[in-house]
Write a protein that holds these residues in place. Structure first.
Motif, PDB file in Angstrom:
ATOM      1  N   GLU A  19     -26.220 -64.253   6.374  1.00 48.89           N
ATOM      2  CA  GLU A  19     -26.267 -63.980   7.799  1.00 48.89           C
ATOM      3  C   GLU A  19     -25.155 -62.975   6.774  1.00 48.89           C
ATOM      4  OE1 GLU A  19     -24.404 -66.170  11.561  1.00 48.89           O
ATOM      5  OE2 GLU A  19     -23.283 -64.297  11.642  1.00 48.89           O
ATOM      6  N   LYS A  20     -24.708 -62.817   6.053  1.00 44.79           N
ATOM      7  CA  LYS A  20     -23.402 -62.117   5.782  1.00 44.79           C
ATOM      8  C   LYS A  20     -24.876 -60.843   5.228  1.00 44.79           C
ATOM      9  CE  LYS A  20     -20.014 -61.119   2.245  1.00 44.79           C
ATOM     10  NZ  LYS A  20     -19.141 -61.889   1.362  1.00 44.79           N
ATOM     11  N   GLY A  21     -24.063 -59.864   5.593  1.00 42.92           N
ATOM     12  CA  GLY A  21     -25.156 -58.537   4.990  1.00 42.92           C
ATOM     13  C   GLY A  21     -25.878 -57.901   6.239  1.00 42.92           C
ATOM     14  N   TYR A  22     -27.006 -59.007   6.697  1.00 43.23           N
ATOM     15  CA  TYR A  22     -27.810 -58.588   7.666  1.00 43.23           C
ATOM     16  C   TYR A  22     -27.447 -57.396   9.004  1.00 43.23           C
ATOM     17  CZ  TYR A  22     -32.211 -59.478  10.347  1.00 43.23           C
ATOM     18  OH  TYR A  22     -33.082 -59.366  10.744  1.00 43.23           O
ATOM     19  N   GLU A  23     -26.000 -57.644   9.127  1.00 44.48           N
ATOM     20  CA  GLU A  23     -26.224 -56.546  10.519  1.00 44.48           C
ATOM     21  C   GLU A  23     -25.644 -55.333   9.483  1.00 44.48           C
ATOM     22  OE1 GLU A  23     -22.709 -56.879  12.991  1.00 44.48           O
ATOM     23  OE2 GLU A  23     -23.718 -55.924  14.528  1.00 44.48           O
ATOM     24  N   GLU A  24     -25.240 -54.932   8.412  1.00 45.36           N
ATOM     25  CA  GLU A  24     -24.699 -53.673   7.827  1.00 45.36           C
ATOM     26  C   GLU A  24     -26.239 -53.459   7.206  1.00 45.36           C
ATOM     27  OE1 GLU A  24     -21.981 -52.160   3.839  1.00 45.36           O
ATOM     28  OE2 GLU A  24     -22.176 -54.139   4.606  1.00 45.36           O
ATOM     29  N   TRP A  25     -27.017 -53.842   6.574  1.00 48.68           N
ATOM     30  CA  TRP A  25     -28.363 -54.171   6.183  1.00 48.68           C
ATOM     31  C   TRP A  25     -29.035 -53.071   7.859  1.00 48.68           C
ATOM     32  CZ3 TRP A  25     -33.006 -55.329   8.343  1.00 48.68           C
ATOM     33  CH2 TRP A  25     -34.939 -54.861   7.125  1.00 48.68           C
ATOM     34  N   LEU A  26     -29.249 -53.814   8.904  1.00 49.64           N
ATOM     35  CA  LEU A  26     -30.002 -53.545   9.983  1.00 49.64           C
ATOM     36  C   LEU A  26     -29.198 -51.805  10.240  1.00 49.64           C
ATOM     37  CD1 LEU A  26     -29.633 -56.567  12.439  1.00 49.64           C
ATOM     38  CD2 LEU A  26     -31.628 -55.209  10.936  1.00 49.64           C
TER      39      LEU A  26
END
Length: 855
Positions: A338-345
């Motif tokens: 989950e870590k970094g998934y939102e930042e990637w989006l």
């Protein structure tokens, strides 16, 4: 003694009959003593008195060896027929061998027998046993005792309280015929006496107690087995619940991780924004229940282990891959995915936004360039110079020079188009093939224009020597009109250029540049007027000197009408640009308001969560009131925390507005939404775990019989040595705590060995720390009233009638149906030499209940 003496007096008992009465009591209460007397010498009546005394002394010595104190009783008095002495001896024997061993709830023999009678007759109408004399006169007490244990022998419903003789005789006859209890009493004596003899009644009632003691033992054994089986059934259900919850949680994690690890980008902003919305739903709707399930799983596991430990069962070992540590590892993998998934989006959305902007810019510049190049190749390939006059040739040459100037001016646009296409390729634009094809076409066309231009110039220069004159004014017009026309085209392009900004400072920079551009408009208008003045001067010369120029400028295709049209277009685009910049400025102000609004809330919620975490830590180690008080306090505290959830939801709403506005940074707070989410989840988990720890302490306290004062003393000692308030004790702190509570642990080898043994109990995993739960478990360990495998085995042996095996019928007769079937399903067949068909091995089953073998 009084009763026996009165019986002898009333019936004129002879010495021979008195001897028979003595023998009757000996046979009834202590058969070995009578048999011993039978084996002694039997002198003839009246002969050898010394032999009789010797025989009686041997009997008295044997009685004394069994712990019976014979005070002032000698063989001579008994041989001589002293009735008082003889009856006193007999009552002493009765007390020792028939009554003294009776004990109910650790009372005296007499009180225990009375309590047993009261419990057994409690359900019966008209029976109220309060003593061993008048409570038995109506005979209903004797009948109730028999009916309670052997209901088929007496029809209790037909008995009447006003018919004591019938009641007493019924009880005495049934007891003698079916229960092998001699008829020691006469119904007429009991009814006709105001206060029946207490010792006689007690002696006779004790016969019922001994007759039914086997059933009492069986009942006690059955109760113990039921209790043990109930504990095992409950624990097995908890284990099944844990296994199912762990499997469901692991399956959800297994399904979710690939989704979070999928970083395949989409080609459109809409698709990526849908991915972002799906991730928000996951964080706000799907994950929080799983966080609670994970916390509940740990709580259930700790509660189960506590129950197993308190019931003297082995610790529960989940199936492979379903340990709490396995769940935590899987959960860690989930959070890592989950870590970094939102930042990637968000980065992908920003990239797509940049790509869309560049693609639109590419299309605009390409369209302008393609519009400019339209027809240029055909123009450059014309052979008009071959039939032109000298003046026409000169004109064609000048026109070509102007075209070359225009061509050079467009070189910068072509380079920009190529640079934008290159950037789109580097950013992996999904429609790069069409962009590359269009760019390649433009570049090829540009190269071809250059070649054609060079070829036409060479042709014009070859014929230049044939040309003599040229109209300088047209040439000057063409030279000044072309750059000005290019400037206007550039201005229109800039005024229509799309822009993307993220801060007020950026939009202010664009506004400043636009204001600077507007400041150049007066000079540009002067240049326009000058160019138009040249054209007007040409017209004057043509009109003045009647020059046949066909009304066109041979050096350029740019007409005053085009210049005026483009100039008017520029003037119209300026206020539109003003409006667009103003609207963007307003949007950036709104974004700044959203940043401040989120920051204000986050700067309150973040410290609040940290404060609550610290307060929970203090509550868990401080001691105020009873454990129930602490539990109530924690639950109220938990309720206040849960009531704070709307503020978190409100912050989530503000965060969603920020993301929808494509705001990527916030200088007004150091807290991100992810920080708040993680802190909130940790807060809920910590309060739930703390409540579970107190519940387990209550469970341990009640199961171990620890008083509140002892629990307070344990907590005070533990807290005193827990100087870092970590909730645990190191080995040296734990040793000091034990010494303060009275444990003698010396510094010699023996003391070190004892302390090592204690540490192996309280810290079996060798973590180097002792928790408070392990500490109170140890402090109450030796006072626990727990059942053992040997106790359960002994209980089954009673139900089995002292056999080494038990049958299905015996289990179903002695145990409740569900627990009987539980045993039948799990007991192995008995294979001993004394086995019968269907025999079951209760010994291995009892051992397996405590983890010493497998069921």
């Amino acid at each position: 003694s009084a009763w026996l003496s009165s019986r002898s007096h009333q019936h004129g008992e002879t010495p021979a009959r008195e001897e028979r009465i003595q023998n009757c009591f000996l046979i009834l209460f202590f058969p070995p003593l009578f048999l011993l007397g039978e084996r002694l010498a039997k002198p003839e009546r009246g002969k050898m008195r010394v032999h009789k005394i010797s025989n009686v002394n041997k009997a008295l010595d044997f009685i004394a060896s069994k712990g019976v104190k014979l005070v002032s009783i000698g063989a001579e008095e008994i041989v001589d027929g002293n009735v008082k002495m003889t009856l006193g001896m007999i009552w002493t024997i009765i007390l020792r061998f028939a009554i003294q061993d009776i004990s109910v709830e650790e009372t005296s023999a007499k009180e225990g027998l009375l309590l047993w009678c009261q419990r057994k007759t409690a359900p019966y109408k008209n029976v109220n046993i309060q003593n061993f004399h008048i409570s038995w006169k109506d005979g209903l007490g004797f009948c109730a005792l028999i009916h309670r244990h052997r209901p088929e022998l007496i029809d209790y419903g037909k008995l009447r309280k006003d018919d004591p003789l019938t009641n007493l005789n019924t009880a005495f006859d049934v007891a003698e015929k079916y229960l092998d209890i001699p008829k020691m009493l006469d119904a007429e004596d009991i009814v006709g006496t105001a206060r029946p003899d207490e010792k006689a009644i007690m002696t006779y009632v004790s016969s019922f107690y001994h007759a039914f003691s086997g059933a009492q033992k069986a009942e006690t054994a059955a109760n113990r087995i039921c209790k043990v089986l109930a504990v095992n059934q409950e624990n097995e259900q908890l284990m099944e619940d844990y296994e199912k919850l762990a499997s469901d949680l692991l399956e959800w994690i297994r399904r979710t991780i690939p989704w979070l690890e999928n970083r395949a980008p989409e080609n459109t902003m809409q698709a990526m924004q849908q991915k972002l919305e799906d991730f928000r739903d996951y964080r706000r709707l799907h994950k929080p229940p799983k966080v609670q399930e994970k916390c509940q799983l740990e709580i259930n596991f700790n509660t189960l282990q506590t129950k197993l430990r308190l019931s003297n069962r082995p610790a529960f070992m989940p199936s492979e891959g379903k340990m709490v540590s396995d769940i935590n590892n899987a959960w860690g993998g989930l959070e890592q995915a989950e870590k970094g998934y939102e930042e990637w989006l968000l980065n992908e959305i920003r990239r797509l936004e940049r790509l869309d902007h560049l693609a639109e810019k590419f299309r605009q510049k390409a369209s302008i360039h393609e519009s400019w190049t339209d027809g240029k190749e055909a123009m450059l390939q014309q052979k008009d110079y071959e039939t032109a006059t000298l003046s026409e040739i000169k004109a064609l040459l000048k026109k070509h020079e102007a075209f070359e100037s225009d061509l050079a001016a467009h070189q910068d646009r072509v380079e920009q188009i190529a640079a934008i296409a290159q950037e789109l390729n580097e950013l992996d634009y999904y429609d790069s093939p069409s962009v590359n094809a269009r760019c390649q076409k433009i570049c090829d066309q540009w190269d071809n224009l250059g070649a054609l231009t060079q070829k036409r110039r060479e042709a014009l220069e070859r014929t230049e020597k044939l040309l003599e004159t040229i109209d300088q004014l047209y040439l000057e017009y063409a030279k000044r009109a072309a750059p000005f026309n290019n400037w206007m085209e550039g201005a229109m392009e800039d005024l229509q250029d799309t822009f993307i900004v993220h801060t007020i400072e950026e939009i202010q920079g664009l506004t400043t540049a636009h204001e600077q551009f507007k400041a150049t408009l007066p000079d540009a208008d002067k240049e326009r007027q000058a160019i138009l003045g040249i054209h007007n001067e040409v017209s004057k010369i043509v009109q003045t000197y009647h020059v046949n120029m066909a009304g066109t400028n041979p050096y350029t295709t740019i007409t005053p009408h085009e210049i005026n049209g483009k100039w008017e277009h520029v003037r119209q685009l300026v206020p539109r640009r003003d409006q667009a910049l103003m609207e963007e400025h307003a949007r950036q102000q709104q974004n700044e308001r959203l940043r401040k609004q989120f920051g204000a809330q986050a700067n309150v919620i973040g410290p609040w969560i940290q404060t609550k975490m610290e307060e929970i830590g203090r509550i868990s180690i401080e001691m105020h009131g009873t454990l129930e008080d602490q539990l109530n306090h924690l639950r109220q505290y938990e309720k206040s925390i849960v009531n704070y959830k709307p503020k978190i939801d409100q912050l989530e709403g503000d965060h969603q507005q920020i993301q929808e506005a494509l705001i990527f940074d916030n200088k007004h707070t150091n807290y991100t939404m992810e920080h708040i989410r993680v802190g909130w989840e940790q807060l809920l988990t910590t309060i739930a775990r703390t409540i579970n720890e107190v519940e387990n302490q209550i469970l341990t306290r009640d199961a171990k019989g620890i008083s509140q004062e002892q629990m307070n003393e344990f907590r005070a000692s533990f807290n005193h040595f827990d100087r870092d308030h970590s909730g645990t004790l190191g080995p040296e702190e734990f040793k000091a705590c034990l010494i303060s509570l009275g444990y003698d642990i010396g510094n010699d080898a023996q003391g070190e060995a004892e302390f090592a043994r204690i540490m192996s109990i309280v810290d079996p995993n060798r973590l180097g720390v002792v928790t408070f739960q392990a500490f109170i478990d140890f402090m109450s360990r030796e006072t626990a009233d727990t059942d053992t495998a040997d106790q359960v085995m002994a209980s089954f042996k009673i139900l089995a009638g002292d056999k080494n095996y038990i049958t299905v019928d015996e289990l179903r007769r002695e145990l409740p149906p569900d627990q009987a079937e539980y045993c039948i399903a799990r007991m192995a067949p008995y294979n001993g030499r004394d086995a019968v068909p269907g025999a079951l091995d209760y010994m291995s089953f009892s051992t397996a209940l405590y983890g010493e073998s497998d069921l």
